[in-house]
Design a protein around this motif. Structure first.
Motif, PDB file in Angstrom:
ATOM      1  N   PHE A  57      -6.481  -3.887  -3.366  1.00 30.21           N
ATOM      2  CA  PHE A  57      -7.116  -5.423  -3.181  1.00 30.21           C
ATOM      3  C   PHE A  57      -7.480  -5.433  -1.780  1.00 30.21           C
ATOM      4  N   ILE A  58      -6.607  -4.736  -0.776  1.00 28.54           N
ATOM      5  CA  ILE A  58      -7.298  -4.911   0.707  1.00 28.54           C
ATOM      6  C   ILE A  58      -8.388  -3.846   0.704  1.00 28.54           C
ATOM      7  N   ARG A  59      -8.436  -2.825   0.174  1.00 22.95           N
ATOM      8  CA  ARG A  59      -9.811  -2.062   0.039  1.00 22.95           C
ATOM      9  C   ARG A  59     -11.113  -2.833  -0.381  1.00 22.95           C
ATOM     10  N   THR A  60     -10.787  -3.437  -1.606  1.00 21.73           N
ATOM     11  CA  THR A  60     -11.923  -4.002  -2.130  1.00 21.73           C
ATOM     12  C   THR A  60     -12.390  -5.461  -1.482  1.00 21.73           C
ATOM     13  N   TRP A  61     -11.370  -6.431  -1.302  1.00 18.94           N
ATOM     14  CA  TRP A  61     -11.534  -7.717  -1.081  1.00 18.94           C
ATOM     15  C   TRP A  61     -11.357  -7.899   0.630  1.00 18.94           C
ATOM     16  N   GLY A  62     -10.212  -7.373   1.137  1.00 14.54           N
ATOM     17  CA  GLY A  62     -10.143  -7.575   2.605  1.00 14.54           C
ATOM     18  C   GLY A  62      -8.376  -7.780   2.894  1.00 14.54           C
ATOM     19  N   ALA A  63      -7.923  -7.809   4.050  1.00  7.18           N
ATOM     20  CA  ALA A  63      -6.736  -8.116   4.528  1.00  7.18           C
ATOM     21  C   ALA A  63      -6.517  -9.615   4.384  1.00  7.18           C
ATOM     22  N   MET A  64      -5.232 -10.021   3.566  1.00  6.22           N
ATOM     23  CA  MET A  64      -4.903 -11.399   3.591  1.00  6.22           C
ATOM     24  C   MET A  64      -4.234 -11.795   4.793  1.00  6.22           C
ATOM     25  N   ARG A  65      -4.257 -13.073   5.185  1.00  5.21           N
ATOM     26  CA  ARG A  65      -3.401 -13.713   6.441  1.00  5.21           C
ATOM     27  C   ARG A  65      -1.924 -13.575   6.205  1.00  5.21           C
ATOM     28  N   PHE A  66      -1.305 -13.918   4.747  1.00  5.27           N
ATOM     29  CA  PHE A  66       0.165 -13.676   4.486  1.00  5.27           C
ATOM     30  C   PHE A  66       0.054 -13.309   2.936  1.00  5.27           C
ATOM     31  N   LEU A  67       1.140 -12.933   2.444  1.00  6.14           N
ATOM     32  CA  LEU A  67       1.447 -12.270   0.950  1.00  6.14           C
ATOM     33  C   LEU A  67       2.474 -13.064   0.582  1.00  6.14           C
ATOM     34  N   TRP A  68       2.172 -14.295  -0.496  1.00  6.47           N
ATOM     35  CA  TRP A  68       3.322 -14.890  -0.996  1.00  6.47           C
ATOM     36  C   TRP A  68       3.738 -14.330  -2.162  1.00  6.47           C
ATOM     37  N   ARG A  69       4.848 -14.252  -2.451  1.00  2.00           N
ATOM     38  CA  ARG A  69       5.582 -13.480  -3.648  1.00  2.00           C
ATOM     39  C   ARG A  69       7.026 -13.831  -3.684  1.00  2.00           C
ATOM     40  N   ASP A  70       7.546 -13.356  -5.042  1.00  2.00           N
ATOM     41  CA  ASP A  70       8.791 -13.420  -5.415  1.00  2.00           C
ATOM     42  C   ASP A  70       9.664 -12.440  -4.527  1.00  2.00           C
ATOM     43  N   MET A  71      11.094 -12.495  -4.733  1.00  5.11           N
ATOM     44  CA  MET A  71      11.776 -11.602  -4.081  1.00  5.11           C
ATOM     45  C   MET A  71      12.395 -10.540  -4.935  1.00  5.11           C
ATOM     46  N   ALA A  72      11.186 -10.099  -6.064  1.00  4.10           N
ATOM     47  CA  ALA A  72      11.518  -8.888  -6.848  1.00  4.10           C
ATOM     48  C   ALA A  72      11.423  -7.598  -5.843  1.00  4.10           C
ATOM     49  N   LYS A  73      12.363  -6.646  -6.564  1.00  8.25           N
ATOM     50  CA  LYS A  73      12.540  -5.313  -5.708  1.00  8.25           C
ATOM     51  C   LYS A  73      11.192  -4.855  -5.439  1.00  8.25           C
ATOM     52  N   GLU A  74      10.402  -4.696  -6.333  1.00  8.44           N
ATOM     53  CA  GLU A  74       9.005  -3.831  -6.164  1.00  8.44           C
ATOM     54  C   GLU A  74       8.203  -4.490  -5.038  1.00  8.44           C
ATOM     55  N   GLU A  75       8.202  -5.889  -5.191  1.00  4.91           N
ATOM     56  CA  GLU A  75       7.281  -6.570  -4.503  1.00  4.91           C
ATOM     57  C   GLU A  75       7.994  -7.015  -2.990  1.00  4.91           C
ATOM     58  N   ASP A  76       8.888  -6.557  -2.659  1.00  3.39           N
ATOM     59  CA  ASP A  76       9.626  -6.435  -1.501  1.00  3.39           C
ATOM     60  C   ASP A  76       9.992  -4.980  -1.041  1.00  3.39           C
ATOM     61  N   SER A  77       9.321  -4.249  -1.591  1.00  4.61           N
ATOM     62  CA  SER A  77       9.942  -2.767  -1.425  1.00  4.61           C
ATOM     63  C   SER A  77       9.217  -2.198   0.309  1.00  4.61           C
ATOM     64  N   LYS A  78       9.807  -1.093   0.618  1.00  2.66           N
ATOM     65  CA  LYS A  78       9.331  -0.431   2.049  1.00  2.66           C
ATOM     66  C   LYS A  78       7.876  -0.137   1.908  1.00  2.66           C
ATOM     67  N   ALA A  79       7.377   0.103   0.730  1.00  5.64           N
ATOM     68  CA  ALA A  79       5.949   0.535   0.789  1.00  5.64           C
ATOM     69  C   ALA A  79       4.946  -0.672   1.161  1.00  5.64           C
ATOM     70  N   VAL A  80       5.339  -1.848   0.235  1.00  5.33           N
ATOM     71  CA  VAL A  80       4.641  -3.007   0.497  1.00  5.33           C
ATOM     72  C   VAL A  80       4.891  -3.489   2.020  1.00  5.33           C
ATOM     73  N   ASN A  81       5.986  -3.749   2.443  1.00  3.36           N
ATOM     74  CA  ASN A  81       6.306  -4.070   3.982  1.00  3.36           C
ATOM     75  C   ASN A  81       5.562  -3.184   4.952  1.00  3.36           C
ATOM     76  N   ASP A  82       5.557  -1.679   4.747  1.00  2.02           N
ATOM     77  CA  ASP A  82       4.791  -1.108   5.527  1.00  2.02           C
ATOM     78  C   ASP A  82       3.127  -1.299   5.464  1.00  2.02           C
ATOM     79  N   ILE A  83       2.440  -1.537   4.264  1.00  4.41           N
ATOM     80  CA  ILE A  83       1.177  -1.886   4.089  1.00  4.41           C
ATOM     81  C   ILE A  83       1.073  -3.369   4.854  1.00  4.41           C
ATOM     82  N   LEU A  84       1.906  -4.371   4.651  1.00  5.09           N
ATOM     83  CA  LEU A  84       1.755  -5.578   5.266  1.00  5.09           C
ATOM     84  C   LEU A  84       1.756  -5.593   6.750  1.00  5.09           C
ATOM     85  N   ARG A  85       2.690  -4.638   7.103  1.00 10.61           N
ATOM     86  CA  ARG A  85       2.707  -4.329   8.544  1.00 10.61           C
ATOM     87  C   ARG A  85       1.333  -3.851   9.356  1.00 10.61           C
TER      88      ARG A  85
END
Length: 875
Positions: A57-85
């Motif tokens: 998504f970031i490669r195609t459209w761009g970097a969002m100001r924030f990411l709003w999501r549920d507290m699911a394990k996959e969506e709050d993983s280390k890989a996701v947080n590293d990308i957002l960081r």
């Protein structure tokens, strides 16, 4: 990360389907602009692939100001947080059990509703649901909304006015003729297909997706026309009628055209309806959402149906159990799912669950899924402690029945009826009844005989604990684990499915048919029928449940019943040092590094033991019930199975022209001229280093070995492999996952998390002398905890945490009789690990620059040392 910055945050969630899409996807990740309502989608085979969709998504459209999501394990993983960081995007989460707070939830309803309508109106087969989702989202992104001031979502998001001409040419699933330039003369170059959407990154603006009628392949074409044009027909026999999903080619052009036009009109009409408040229980359309569980790194057994391996239909929840949330009185009940409640609106699944003595409650699908996920996480962290009995804390009377509050090893407490506890551990229950003057109460009286003698009672408690460990009901991931084949059949009957029966069939098919493990001597006729020199033993069915709820069965021989032979049962394995050395060699020489696991490894080898058994009812389907079977293969459980497989594998490696290294016989090498190939073996776990991994795996498969989990290693033999990107790209090897596990174990032991102090920068205080400690000696319980913690630290050191080596060896000296001060020092080491838990060994292959030192010693300036020599000989 250098990416275009977007002016809004995005909400994300996962859309599930109960069948696979054309490309193998079983779910899709949706991204919705919080302000613009722009929607982006990407298919996934597993929910764990969510970080990949975020990067795309970031490669195609761009970097969002924030990411709003549920507290699911996959969506709050280390890989996701590293990308957002990396893009400096903060987190935003929905409150648990309040999914309606996530803007993506409402958009999912719109998208799924529109997709259903379009597929219904056009008769689209279910497997094309992902393409239809893309089509619907494309249309929604180009429709002006009143809430946006009659702007389109794509204009609000990116300030771009898109040409909508492509939307006016074709409708979804419309029969079309596309141009095929490779067709030889005189065949028609017009082929029949179905219109399947738009393409933004292929060709020009008028390039479309087409599903071919003959191969059902998705292709991209800009030259196509409608097959519904009666004025320009293609009357070739192959193009007279487009194939329809129900097999009926006699569909008129007008009926197809009208159906598709009405589908598009319905989509446009529904999409323009402004968002209205929706009740919480209707926020997610869960009627067609299966449970989807992918945690980990287990390779799915190819012999198990994929539909069973990755998700469950809601109907298969019947009979599953889970722990409810803690109640006001601090207790937790185990609930069993009794039945599925049909919902007249057919929107949200609900289930009737039973817990306690006679309490029932209706629970929503999402709540049950969340509780099951929490249970799976806990069971994975400490599977041995799950549902192990510790002590009885309290009692109460519910109606005419007593219940006791049981404290389990995993840290939870539940109310259990005494009738159940009498079966599992009557002696401990009797001891509690005596201490609380309950042995004269109804239901307790029959326990008096267990407490007449104190010594006898203590002996019986020990025996009961040992017996309970073998015979009491065991749960894993909320599923009852049967003790034998008869109980497995009973559980299937109670649950209304055949999951355990299927696991037994899969195992026996492999053992009996695929590997030909046994040789029949006909019907058993008595002891005289046993061949000379053979021993009669038993075989058992062992059952288990994997983290993705796959039911597993293993046929195990009772090797403990055999008389030890003169043959050795020793089977060596590679050392962890060898694994590190081979990893370093691979990095140094730019070799491929891949890992794999040999499936059913022992059954690849012949056994050298002379054993047999009498086949039970489970072998009836193979015509072997009551037969005397000789075990020819190295069946799991036999004394020498490990050694037999090791010898078989060693011979295979020699046949592949490998030879064992002198430093470690389980590190195999092969000369390839310009480099060596290396294979490290640890029973059935393989680690390959070379320049042609695919060729080696093909060689292994050619000998009949079945491989699982082939690919770059991520978690191998307890160690974490990870290639860092910053500050430099480098392979690392360490105990990252293991450290997390022992920190959680510490919390279970002491009932509190490890203290995290930023002041701790060394495992022990510099200059400390533990041998001079004069504090009180530890109690027996504290001594047991001390030994357990030191053992964990020793393995962490073995896995590469060399920074704690001296501290661990120092504290290991006091294991026999530690003091309280020693225990506090061990706790400090855990605090140090928590503060530096991501430390790993880096395989740095860069050669240092020694040019400066070489120049200094090859062309020295001796004047720097001795001056210019003037005045040495002056008088």
């Amino acid at each position: 990360m250098n990416a275009r910055r977007l002016n809004e945050g995005y909400a994300t969630d996962t859309i599930f389907a109960n069948c696979k899409a054309h490309d193998g996807s079983s779910c899709a990740q949706i991204y919705v602009g919080v302000d613009s309502q722009f929607v982006s989608l990407e298919g996934m085979q597993y929910k764990s692939q969510m970080p990949r969709t975020l990067m795309n998504f970031i490669r195609t459209w761009g970097a969002m100001r924030f990411l709003w999501r549920d507290m699911a394990k996959e969506e709050d993983s280390k890989a996701v947080n590293d990308i957002l960081r990396s893009i400096l995007a903060p987190n935003r989460f929905s409150e648990p059990y309040n999914e309606h707070q996530n803007p993506a939830e409402r958009k999912i309803l719109d998208v799924k509703s529109g997709t259903r309508t379009v597929m219904d109106r056009t008769g689209t087969p279910s497997k094309w649901w992902l393409l239809c989702l893309f089509y619907v989202i494309y249309v929604l992104n180009h429709i002006a909304l009143a809430s946006l001031g009659w702007q389109t979502p794509i204009f609000r998001a990116f300030g771009v006015t898109k040409d909508i001409s492509p939307l006016m040419l074709f409708t979804w699933w419309e029969p079309v003729f596309y141009y095929d330039p490779d067709v030889p003369f005189p065949e028609s170059r017009e082929k029949i297909g179905r219109f399947a959407g738009f393409v933004d990154n292929v060709g020009d603006a008028f390039c479309f997706k087409v599903v071919t009628a003959d191969t059902e392949e998705v292709i991209y074409r800009s030259v196509l026309r409608s097959a519904l044009d009666d004025n320009h027909r293609n009357l070739r026999p192959s193009n007279l009628h487009p194939d329809d999903d129900d097999g009926d080619p006699n569909v008129t052009n007008s009926s197809i055209r009208n159906g598709e036009q009405s589908g598009l009109q319905s989509l446009i009409t529904e999409s323009q309806i402004e968002t209205q408040p929706v009740p919480n229980n209707l926020m997610r359309d869960a009627s067609d959402i299966p449970i989807f569980l992918t945690i980990g790194s287990d390779e799915i057994n190819p012999t198990i149906p994929e539909s069973r391996a990755k998700f469950l239909d809601p109907n298969e929840l019947i009979g599953k159990t889970f722990l409810r949330s803690r109640e006001d009185d601090g207790t937790i009940h185990r609930a069993e799912i009794m039945q599925r409640i049909e919902n007249s609106e057919n929107i949200a699944d609900q289930f009737l669950v039973k817990f306690g003595a006679d309490r029932e409650e209706v629970m929503n699908y999402n709540v049950i899924v969340d509780l099951i996920n929490k249970q799976i996480d806990r069971d994975e962290n400490d599977p041995d402690a799950a549902y192990a009995f510790k002590e009885i804390l309290n009692h109460r009377k519910q109606g005419n029945q007593y219940e006791v509050l049981v404290d389990w090893e995993y840290g939870e407490t539940t109310w259990e009826p005494i009738a159940l506890m009498r079966q599992d551990d009557p002696v401990t229950l009797a001891k509690y009844g005596k201490a609380n003057d309950l042995l004269n109460e109804p239901g307790w009286k029959r326990l008096k005989r267990y407490v007449r003698s104190t010594k006898c009672m203590d002996r019986r408690i020990k025996q009961a604990r040992m017996f309970a460990a073998r015979t009491k009901q065991r749960y894993k991931f909320g599923v009852k684990i049967p003790r034998d084949a008869n109980e497995a059949k009973k559980f299937d009957n109670d649950n209304g499915n055949k999951l355990w029966d299927e696991s037994i069939t899969i195992e026996l098919d492999q053992v009996v048919k695929e590997y030909e493990t046994f040789r029949s001597l006909g019907k058993y006729k008595g002891k005289s029928h046993i061949p000379k020199g053979h021993q009669l033993i038993r075989v058992n069915m062992i059952f288990d449940v994997k983290h993705d709820l796959r039911h597993k069965c293993r046929l195990v021989a009772g090797g403990h019943l055999t008389t030890p032979s003169g043959d050795t049962s020793y089977s060596s394995v590679a050392s962890l040092r060898s694994i590190r050395l081979v990893t370093f060699i691979a990095e140094l020489n730019k070799l491929e590094l891949e890992a794999a696991d040999v499936g059913n490894a022992y059954l690849e080898a012949k056994t050298n033991e002379k054993v047999c058994f009498i086949a039970g009812p489970s072998f009836a389907k193979y015509g072997l019930e009551g037969h005397l079977l000789i075990i020819d293969k190295a069946l799991y459980g036999l004394r020498n199975s490990g050694a037999c497989y090791h010898a078989k594998w060693a011979q295979s490696m020699r046949d592949f022209d490998f030879f064992p290294s002198r430093g470690d016989p389980d590190v195999w090498m092969r000369d390839k001229g310009d480099h060596y190939e290396y294979v490290v073996t640890y029973v059935d776990d393989l680690l390959y280093a070379g320049k042609d991994a695919e060729q080696f795996w093909n060689e292994v498969k050619s000998r009949g070995y079945k491989l699982k989990g082939v690919g770059p290693p991520t978690y191998h033999l307890g160690a974490t492999f990870e290639r860092t990107k910053e500050p430099e790209s480098m392979m690392t090897w360490g105990a990252v996952r293991y450290i997390q596990k022992i920190l959680e174990q510490y919390e279970r032991i002491f009932g509190e998390p490890v203290k995290n102090s930023r002041k701790i920068h060394a495992a022990l205080v510099p200059g400390d002398h533990p041998e001079l400690d004069t504090s009180a000696l530890c109690s027996e319980e504290e001594k047991s905890k001390y030994m357990s913690l030191v053992g964990c630290l020793q393995w962490a050191f073995t896995l590469g945490r060399i920074d704690i080596g001296t501290a661990v060896m120092t504290m290991s000296r006091f294991r026999v009789n530690p003091r309280v001060g020693h225990l506090e020092r061990v706790k400090r080491i855990f605090s140090y690990l928590k503060h530096y838990k991501n430390t790993s060994i880096k395989f740095n292959t860069e050669i240092p620059d020694y040019s400066y030192f070489d120049e200094q010693w090859t062309k020295p300036d001796w004047g720097e040392f001795y001056g210019n020599g003037e005045g040495i000989y002056d008088d």
